[in-house]
Write a protein that holds these residues in place. Sequence first.
Motif, short mmCIF file in Angstrom:
data_model
loop_
_atom_site.label_atom_id
_atom_site.label_comp_id
_atom_site.label_asym_id
_atom_site.label_seq_id
_atom_site.Cartn_x
_atom_site.Cartn_y
_atom_site.Cartn_z
N LYS A 113 0.82 -1.21 0.00
CA LYS A 113 0.00 0.00 0.00
C LYS A 113 0.85 1.27 0.00
N GLU A 114 1.90 1.30 0.85
CA GLU A 114 2.73 2.50 0.95
C GLU A 114 3.44 2.82 -0.36
N THR A 115 3.92 1.78 -1.05
CA THR A 115 4.61 1.97 -2.32
C THR A 115 3.64 2.49 -3.38
N ILE A 117 0.84 4.15 -2.93
CA ILE A 117 0.45 5.52 -2.62
C ILE A 117 1.61 6.48 -2.90
N SER A 118 2.83 6.08 -2.58
CA SER A 118 4.00 6.92 -2.85
C SER A 118 4.16 7.17 -4.35
N ASP A 138 -2.39 14.51 -0.03
CA ASP A 138 -1.84 13.15 -0.01
C ASP A 138 -2.90 12.15 0.46
N GLY A 142 -4.24 8.94 -1.61
CA GLY A 142 -4.19 7.62 -0.98
C GLY A 142 -5.56 6.95 -1.00
#
Length: 156
Positions: A113-115, A117-118, A138, A142
């Motif tokens: 998820k973090e990748t 969204i980044s 952001d 997301g």
Amino acid sequence: MSKQSELRSLLETIFVVVGSFVGAIIIITLATSKPEPADTSTMVVENEPMEANVQPVAVVKVAEKSDMKKNSSVISGEKIAQANCVLCHGSGMMNSPKIGDSAQWEPRIAQGKETLISHAINGIRTMPAKGGNASLSDEEVGAAVIWMANQSGGSL
């Protein structure tokens, strides 16, 4: 010619010239003067302010940044994605993964998820940062990424 006829002719000419001037003045005066209304009690005069006659056709209200922050929890990821992401991710434009195509999203969801969204916030390959809409926060980006991934077989 006699002096009497010359005098008469001169007097006739003077009377014609003076009469023409007087007639012209009377005609001009009558043409430019306003006649008084017979009954002034029936005359209605409306004094409206000029602002009532000079109004804009429409008024645009621009949301304040603070208003957008308050309403960001109300806006769902689906609405953000439909308004900003569906142009490319709905058709697969420029090799973007189509919403709902689990085969295209599976390797991306596996990155985490973090990748995901980044990449959406900062941009990746042909995708611009925040999908080209710099006014998105952001959190909004997301929410849109999570919604698209979940529609495509993920459970983020």
